[in-house]
Design a protein around this motif. Structure first.
Motif: not given
Length: 412
Positions: A329-352
């Motif tokens: 069982t993996c605890y984390g985030k579902d990002l399937s409804n995330t608005p389209k990005l025009q950049r690299v995001s580090l937010a999720w890596l830092i969050d994890a």
């Protein structure tokens, strides 16, 4: 100059041949053979793939011994669907001698990192030569007797996506053996921006062979021109390349890939998030492999359950025979409804990282360094730097790259 002379001298003859036998090449009722004329893709009104621009490259293949570097995305779009480039060439009596297959294989069924075996294509009987495994560059022997190589693979514009490494090694092999290389260009769905850490030269690997940013904002044809123009090929070789460009395309053109470029990039959302979530490949965190939402979620059994409301269990499936955290069982985030990005995001890596129960085993250091292209990013995250502070350290390199990049752009 030799290639241009061949083009001019054979073009008229080729047109006459097509005119006289074109109706015999298809059973379609349409008077124009959809394989031989430019066709719009099913998902746009005007964008035309280079592979569809047959009149631009068929004369260059006539009476030549040809090899194709391609996979399941190497198709010509037709009103009725699509036809594989190799099947089209064979139907037109082009002398295709062999196919070189990149990561995931010719039919795109191998897992990421799985060795692709040599063999025969079951449909055409052509020899298949793997460019993923021990042999990543065509050998002199494998190129012997060929007159021209045709390259047609859909890229997604991320440095650690290995198709651009395959392109570079094919260019080097062709340059060494004085064999012209024709590149059929395709859209880059992440072409509208440049971002991410720039690879350090000492981190060169198959996940990054040149000092470019993580997201480089170029089509594969533009990138090939850069490899030549910047003398980035081995021993400063220069390949004899012809790029067949797209028509009616800009870097901001919306394009929805109708065929998966690889097994774990199933849709537009996964491709858009791949530059950001692909960095999880260098950690012990699962990024959706073993689910039907690859690169649209992340999670791990060792992330704090109290920090998340979403969980899932990875299981073996198409494209991932042994996913990370399989059966857990993996605890984390579902990002399937995330608005389209025009950049690299580090937010999720830092969050994890902030929510891991064991920071000592979070990073797979060597793999993460190869994916990010630098040792600094892991060090910055471990030191607690914010995303904004980390991105400030990228800017000088990004500015330098943008100045180089602009010289090789074929599209606005």
């Amino acid at each position: 100059m030799g290639f241009l002379s061949i083009f001019k001298s054979t073009f008229l003859l080729w047109v006459l041949i097509l005119s006289s036998c074109g109706n015999k090449m298809t059973s379609h009722k349409n008077t124009e053979d959809p394989i031989l004329v430019e066709q719009h893709t099913p998902l746009t009104d005007s964008l035309i793939m280079a592979a569809n621009r047959t009149q631009e490259y068929l004369p260059l293949l006539k009476n030549k011994k040809v090899a194709v570097v391609g996979n399941q995305t190497s198709v010509i779009f037709k009103k009725e669907g699509h036809i594989h480039l190799v099947d089209s060439l064979l139907s037109l009596q082009i002398d295709v001698k062999k196919v070189f297959a990149p990561e995931h294989g010719f039919r795109g069924e191998a897992d990421a990192g799985e060795a692709v075996k040599d063999g025969l294509d079951t449909k055409t009987g052509l020899p298949l030569i793997s460019l993923y495994g021990k042999n990543k560059k065509p050998s002199d022997e494998q190129l012997q007797g060929l007159d021209v190589v045709l390259f047609d693979i859909q890229d997604v514009g991320v440095r650690f996506y290995t198709y651009i490494a395959t392109l570079q090694l094919v260019m080097e092999a062709c340059a060494k053996n004085n064999i012209p290389l024709i590149i059929l260009d395709r859209p880059n769905p992440n072409a509208s921006y440049v971002d991410g850490p720039t690879m350090e030269a000492k981190q060169t690997s198959f996940l990054g062979m040149t000092t470019i940013p993580l997201v480089y904002g170029m089509t594969i044809g533009e990138y090939a021109q850069m490899l030549n123009g910047e003398a980035w090929l081995d021993s400063k070789l220069k390949a004899d390349i012809i790029v067949i460009p797209l028509k009616n395309y800009t870097h901001n053109t919306e394009y929805h890939l109708p065929i998966r470029p690889s097994p774990n990039l199933p849709n537009d959302k996964s491709i858009n998030l791949y530059p950001s979530l692909g960095l999880f490949e260098g950690t012990n965190v699962n990024a959706g492999r073993g689910t039907e939402s690859q690169f649209q979620r992340y999670g791990a059994s060792f992330l704090k359950p109290s920090a998340y409301t979403f969980n899932y269990v990875p299981k073996p499936n198409f494209g991932s025979k042994s996913p990370k955290e399989e059966g857990k069982t993996c605890y984390g985030k579902d990002l399937s409804n995330t608005p389209k990005l025009q950049r690299v995001s580090l937010a999720w890596l830092i969050d994890a990282y902030k929510n891991t129960t064991d920071k000592n085993t979070f990073f797979l250091t060597d793999s993460f360094t190869k994916h990010s292209g630098t040792e600094k990013l892991q060090q910055q995250i471990e030191a607690g730097l914010t995303e904004q502070d980390i991105k400030k350290t990228w800017q000088a390199d990004l500015d330098t790259f943008r100045k180089i990049r602009i010289k090789y752009l074929l599209y606005n």
